[in-house]
Each structure stands twice: as structure tokens, then as C-alpha cells.
Design an enzyme around this catalytic site. Structure first.
Site, short mmCIF file in Angstrom:
data_model
loop_
_atom_site.label_atom_id
_atom_site.label_comp_id
_atom_site.label_asym_id
_atom_site.label_seq_id
_atom_site.Cartn_x
_atom_site.Cartn_y
_atom_site.Cartn_z
N ASP A 113 13.54 -41.53 -38.00
CA ASP A 113 13.43 -42.40 -36.83
C ASP A 113 14.23 -41.84 -35.64
O ASP A 113 15.01 -42.56 -35.01
CB ASP A 113 13.93 -43.81 -37.16
CG ASP A 113 13.43 -44.32 -38.50
OD1 ASP A 113 12.26 -44.08 -38.81
OD2 ASP A 113 14.22 -44.97 -39.22
N GLU B 297 4.48 -50.00 -35.81
CA GLU B 297 5.93 -50.03 -35.62
C GLU B 297 6.35 -48.83 -34.78
O GLU B 297 5.54 -48.01 -34.36
CB GLU B 297 6.66 -50.03 -36.97
CG GLU B 297 6.48 -48.75 -37.78
CD GLU B 297 7.22 -48.77 -39.11
OE1 GLU B 297 7.64 -49.85 -39.55
OE2 GLU B 297 7.36 -47.68 -39.72
#
Length: 313
Positions: free
Chosen positions: A14, A187
């Protein structure tokens, strides 16, 4: 010549890289999911060996005590903020969004304080908050489960960096087949403004080799809080490439070269397909960076993941 090696930073999922006043700043999920660290360098390559500073650790119990995920570092109106998600040790999927603020001008040296949770009208599993400015207004885009089995992307205007000013609006749901492999997921939004449009890249499907990136866009003059302003690519825009051993690329961010002339895609991927056990417990989603270009119609062309090794511009 600008050059670096991929993976740029191992075992950092991420990833977010931002360029502020000629200096790069990096943060990402750490494999233990228990702290937030940042690092800085004057080049992309320099981030790989830059010292890390842990600016915050999870609580021992209660909110923010488990699953510390996907931090993002932003400078807003001269102040530094970190957006992240965290859950509770006794309820590990009770994920909520939180904000930290640096009390000084130096994120690596000055004290950080908790500004609290980003409250949403529909309480529930929420994560991956990213703020952005457009047309003199400050917005927040994030992922939230509603209904409980699907993770959708929402957008709202902000009153301040941690408070919503408007009702959230759903701008995409995982309604395409490639967004629903393993889990029904949209997401990891990342905002890119170019060529008269506001683009939001996002990630979809389970966090294994099926993980991939999709793309939303709206006209720059449109009402971003109107769901009808947004269009979505029917196919993913960045996917696994087995020929170069790059699997599950996604949860991206955007930055540029120091001169602003070349756009860079920052993302994580593994270099193998098969995973033993839960993919979330496999630490080898490594940070990677590569340049991307633009099509004649003004849309980004992310290409395909590059092989491990040296990258240069």
C-alpha cells in the site's frame, strides 16, 4: 538520468510516495501492521536506503490497536497529516479511518498527535482515506463496506482534514466480474488530475494475483459529489503480468520526477503467484515505481508491470 531498482522497497505494501518542495516522502503498511513509519530522500532511488522513523504505534487495546493499514502522508495548508485505518484487538475487522497531525514543520523530528476518527454517517468497515483539493474545495475519497459484503468507494467534502462536511456519495461499486474475484472490492483510491479530467485509480478483487487496478474519471468542471459525474473503465487498467513475474499489482499512488515532466506510478506487487495461507499474512508485496504516459485522448496509459531490476528514464 533518473534511475532506481525495482522492487524499490521490499515488504512495504500500500505504498504512497509524495513529492513536496523537491523532496520525496514515503509511507506504507509495515508487515507487522502495528506502526506507522515514514522516510524521506531527495530522489526515488534514495528512498530505498533512507532511514525510517516510526511516528506512531498502535494502542495496547481498544480502537487503533490492530490492523494498522495503508497510511498516507499529506501536507495540507502547510501542515502535515497522516491518514490511516486501524481496528481493535478484540474486534480485528472493526476497521475505521483515523488522522494524525504533526505539530511542527518537520515530520521526521516533530511530535505527532491524534486528531481522531473520521466519522461517517453509516458506521462500518472503512479504510484507505485519501484527501485531495479541486476547485478550491477539499475532498476525501475512501473505501467502505455497505452492504457488509461489498467495499465501495465514497466521496465527500471536508470541513477540516478529519471532518466530513457533506453526505458521502458512492462513486463506484464492485459490479464488474474482475472486481469480484475472491472478494467484492473497490479500495485504495488515488487521485490524478490531468487533461481536463479528475481521475481516480483504485484497486479491486482479492489481495492475491487477481488484485488489479481500475479507473474512474469525471470532467474537471463537473460536480464531483454527483455520482452521475463519474465514469468507470469496463476493464482493469493495470494487471498481473506472468511473463515478467509480477502478480497482483495495485494499491497505487502517483508522483512525478523532480521536474514534474514525467508521471510515476507507485504500487505494490509480488514476484510469485502461489501464496500459502491468507494473502494478508504474506509480507512480500513490495513497493515498485515505474513511469507511465498518456494516450491521445487524454487518458493515462499505465502499460504493464515492469520486471524486477533497474528502471531508468
Amino acid at each position: 538520468m533518473t534511475a532506481w531498482n525495482n522492487p524499490l522497497i521490499e515488504q512495504r505494501a500500500d505504498p504512497q510516495i509524495t513529492l513536496v518542495d523537491g523532496r520525496y516522502w514515503f509511507t506504507a503498511s509495515v508487515p507487522s501492521y502495528d506502526a506507522i513509519e515514514i522516510r524521506s530522500a531527495d530522489s526515488i532511488a534514495g528512498l530505498s536506503t533512507a532511514p525510517t522513523k516510526v511516528i506512531w504505534r498502535r494502542h495496547d487495546s481498544g480502537p487503533m490497536s490492530f490492523h494498522v493499514w495503508a497510511p498516507e502522508l499529506h501536507r495540507i495548508d502547510g501542515r502535515w497529516y497522516v491518514y490511516f485505518a486501524a481496528s481493535e484487538r478484540d474486534d480485528i475487522w472493526k476497521l475505521r479511518m483515523y488522522v494524525l497531525e504533526c505539530e511542527g514543520a518537520d515530520p521526521l523530528q516533530d511530535n505527532w498527535v491524534e486528531r481522531g476518527r473520521i466519522a461517517t454517517p453509516e458506521e462500518g468497515f472503512s479504510l484507505d482515506a485519501t484527501p485531495f483539493e479541486h476547485g478550491g474545495r477539499r475532498f476525501l475519497c475512501w473505501a467502505q463496506k455497505s452492504p457488509p459484503t461489498e467495499s465501495n468507494l465514497y466521496i465527500a467534502e471536508l470541513t477540516n482534514p478529519w471532518t466530513l462536511a457533506t453526505e458521502p456519495v458512492v462513486i463506484t461499486r464492485p459490479d464488474l466480474a474482475w472486481e469480484r474475484i475472491g472478494f467484492c472490492v473497490n479500495e485504495g483510491p488515488a487521485v490524478l488530475k490531468r487533461n481536463g479530467r479528475v481521475f481516480i485509480a483504485y484497486s479491486a478483487a482479492a489481495t492475491d494475483a487477481n488484485y488489479c487496478m481500475g479507473l474512474l474519471w469525471a470532467d474537471q468542471s463537473a460536480d464531483l459529489l454527483d455520482a452521475k459525474s463519474w465514469s468507470k473503465s469496463p476493464t482493469p487498467v493495470f494487471t498481473t503480468d506472468e511473463s515478467v513475474s509480477q502478480f497482483g499489482p495495485g494499491h497505487n499512488s502517483f508522483t512525478t520526477t523532480p521536474d514534474g515532466q514525467t508521471d510515476l506510478l507507485v504500487y505494490h506487487a509480488r514476484n510469485y503467484r502461489d501464496i500459502v495461507g491468507d494473502p494478508l499474512n504474506d509480507p512480500n508485496r513490495h513497493t515498485r515505481v515505474q513511469a507511465f504516459g498518456w494516450r491521445n485522448d487524454g487518458f493515462p496509459d499505465f502499460g504493464t508491470p515492469v520486471a524486477d531490476g533497474s528502471c531508468s528514464l
